[in-house]
Write a protein that holds these residues in place. Structure first.
Motif, mmCIF file in Angstrom:
data_model
loop_
_atom_site.group_PDB
_atom_site.id
_atom_site.type_symbol
_atom_site.label_atom_id
_atom_site.label_comp_id
_atom_site.label_asym_id
_atom_site.label_seq_id
_atom_site.Cartn_x
_atom_site.Cartn_y
_atom_site.Cartn_z
ATOM 1 N N CYS A 75 0.730 -1.148 -0.047
ATOM 2 C CA CYS A 75 0.079 -0.099 0.186
ATOM 3 C C CYS A 75 0.896 1.283 -0.107
ATOM 4 N N ALA A 76 0.405 2.361 -0.453
ATOM 5 C CA ALA A 76 1.143 3.670 -0.794
ATOM 6 C C ALA A 76 0.018 4.911 -0.564
ATOM 7 N N ALA A 77 0.665 5.789 0.082
ATOM 8 C CA ALA A 77 -0.106 7.132 0.261
ATOM 9 C C ALA A 77 0.397 8.030 -0.682
ATOM 10 N N VAL A 78 -0.763 8.802 -1.348
ATOM 11 C CA VAL A 78 -0.546 10.099 -2.131
ATOM 12 C C VAL A 78 -1.591 11.056 -1.681
ATOM 13 N N GLN A 79 -1.167 12.434 -1.688
ATOM 14 C CA GLN A 79 -2.053 13.219 -1.068
ATOM 15 C C GLN A 79 -3.156 13.443 -1.922
ATOM 16 N N ALA A 80 -4.488 13.341 -1.321
ATOM 17 C CA ALA A 80 -5.840 13.624 -1.712
ATOM 18 C C ALA A 80 -6.384 12.579 -2.787
ATOM 19 N N VAL A 81 -5.818 12.684 -4.162
ATOM 20 C CA VAL A 81 -6.344 12.089 -5.301
ATOM 21 C C VAL A 81 -5.516 10.877 -5.495
ATOM 22 N N CYS A 82 -6.285 9.740 -6.230
ATOM 23 C CA CYS A 82 -5.474 8.621 -6.826
ATOM 24 C C CYS A 82 -4.655 9.185 -8.056
ATOM 25 N N VAL A 83 -3.687 8.902 -8.120
ATOM 26 C CA VAL A 83 -2.587 9.118 -9.324
ATOM 27 C C VAL A 83 -2.023 7.579 -10.014
ATOM 28 N N VAL A 84 -1.607 7.636 -11.075
ATOM 29 C CA VAL A 84 -1.172 6.373 -11.869
ATOM 30 C C VAL A 84 0.280 6.165 -11.451
ATOM 31 N N GLY A 85 1.101 7.048 -11.635
ATOM 32 C CA GLY A 85 2.406 6.922 -11.386
ATOM 33 C C GLY A 85 2.783 6.765 -10.058
ATOM 34 N N LEU A 86 3.863 5.731 -9.826
ATOM 35 C CA LEU A 86 4.011 5.187 -8.699
ATOM 36 C C LEU A 86 5.071 6.143 -7.742
ATOM 37 N N SER A 87 5.875 7.236 -8.645
ATOM 38 C CA SER A 87 6.816 8.060 -8.126
ATOM 39 C C SER A 87 6.070 8.955 -7.331
ATOM 40 N N TRP A 88 4.693 9.292 -7.590
ATOM 41 C CA TRP A 88 3.840 10.315 -7.120
ATOM 42 C C TRP A 88 3.642 9.854 -5.543
ATOM 43 N N TYR A 89 3.748 8.687 -5.220
ATOM 44 C CA TYR A 89 3.302 8.207 -3.935
ATOM 45 C C TYR A 89 4.235 8.531 -2.867
ATOM 46 N N ASP A 90 4.038 9.029 -1.727
ATOM 47 C CA ASP A 90 4.923 9.734 -0.715
ATOM 48 C C ASP A 90 5.310 8.503 0.272
ATOM 49 N N TYR A 91 4.485 7.538 0.677
ATOM 50 C CA TYR A 91 4.768 6.565 1.610
ATOM 51 C C TYR A 91 4.496 5.349 1.192
ATOM 52 N N TRP A 92 5.476 4.415 1.555
ATOM 53 C CA TRP A 92 5.073 2.848 1.081
ATOM 54 C C TRP A 92 5.405 2.050 2.163
ATOM 55 N N GLY A 93 4.465 0.986 2.321
ATOM 56 C CA GLY A 93 4.612 -0.161 3.279
ATOM 57 C C GLY A 93 5.703 -1.279 2.917
ATOM 58 N N GLN A 94 5.855 -1.928 3.679
ATOM 59 C CA GLN A 94 6.876 -3.192 3.253
ATOM 60 C C GLN A 94 6.384 -4.299 2.464
ATOM 61 N N GLY A 95 5.172 -4.328 2.435
ATOM 62 C CA GLY A 95 4.444 -5.306 1.643
ATOM 63 C C GLY A 95 4.230 -6.696 2.375
ATOM 64 N N THR A 96 3.186 -7.299 1.859
ATOM 65 C CA THR A 96 2.668 -8.497 2.688
ATOM 66 C C THR A 96 2.539 -9.552 1.150
ATOM 67 N N GLN A 97 2.798 -10.846 1.541
ATOM 68 C CA GLN A 97 2.813 -11.781 0.652
ATOM 69 C C GLN A 97 1.517 -12.499 0.507
ATOM 70 N N VAL A 98 1.167 -12.871 -0.791
ATOM 71 C CA VAL A 98 -0.268 -13.121 -0.898
ATOM 72 C C VAL A 98 0.153 -14.360 -1.842
ATOM 73 N N THR A 99 -0.045 -15.498 -1.758
ATOM 74 C CA THR A 99 0.034 -16.761 -2.540
ATOM 75 C C THR A 99 -1.298 -17.736 -2.608
ATOM 76 N N VAL A 100 -1.586 -17.713 -4.072
ATOM 77 C CA VAL A 100 -3.008 -18.429 -4.138
ATOM 78 C C VAL A 100 -2.481 -19.669 -4.925
ATOM 79 N N SER A 101 -2.587 -21.044 -4.197
ATOM 80 C CA SER A 101 -2.334 -22.128 -4.857
ATOM 81 C C SER A 101 -2.999 -23.296 -4.185
ATOM 82 N N SER A 102 -2.995 -24.304 -4.601
ATOM 83 C CA SER A 102 -3.784 -25.561 -4.169
ATOM 84 C C SER A 102 -2.580 -26.496 -3.787
#
Length: 123
Positions: A96-123
């Protein structure tokens, strides 16, 4: 310290569900749009969903539309991503990442980022 922390990832079978959380500490999310991104091994990071600071506007990648739902609870300073009908191709690290006010496409616009969480979909 200003940070975002994701949680809720894990291993799930195809067709299953997970709910990811993005919690902020050190600042309030009230004025930030929050985007969810994912990165699979060997692939570029891609946008999955975004919610505006007011919560009035939401956006989804075509690949997840109708299966994922983004929401926010500003009282808890947390944004959620409910993921249903999961597919193996949803396997990735989700950020997840935070950018002021409105959603934007470019990743570089986001000010803060989390460290990530792994999602694995498998049988």
């Amino acid at each position: 310290q200003l940070q975002l922390v994701e949680s809720g990832g894990g291993l799930v079978q195809p067709g299953g569900s997970l709910r990811l959380s993005c919690a902020a500490s050190g600042f309030t999310l009230d004025y930030y749009a929050i985007g969810w991104f994912r990165q699979a091994p060997g692939k570029e990071r891609e946008g999955v969903s975004c919610i505006s600071s007011s919560g009035d506007s939401t956006y989804y990648a075509d690949s997840v539309k109708g299966r994922f739902t983004i929401s926010r609870d500003n009282a808890k300073n947390t944004v959620y991503l409910q993921m249903n009908s999961l597919k193996p191709e949803d396997t990735a690290v989700y950020y997840c990442a935070a950018v002021q006010a409105v959603c934007v496409v470019g990743l570089s616009w986001y000010d803060y980022w989390g460290q990530g969480t792994q999602v694995t979909v498998s049988s």
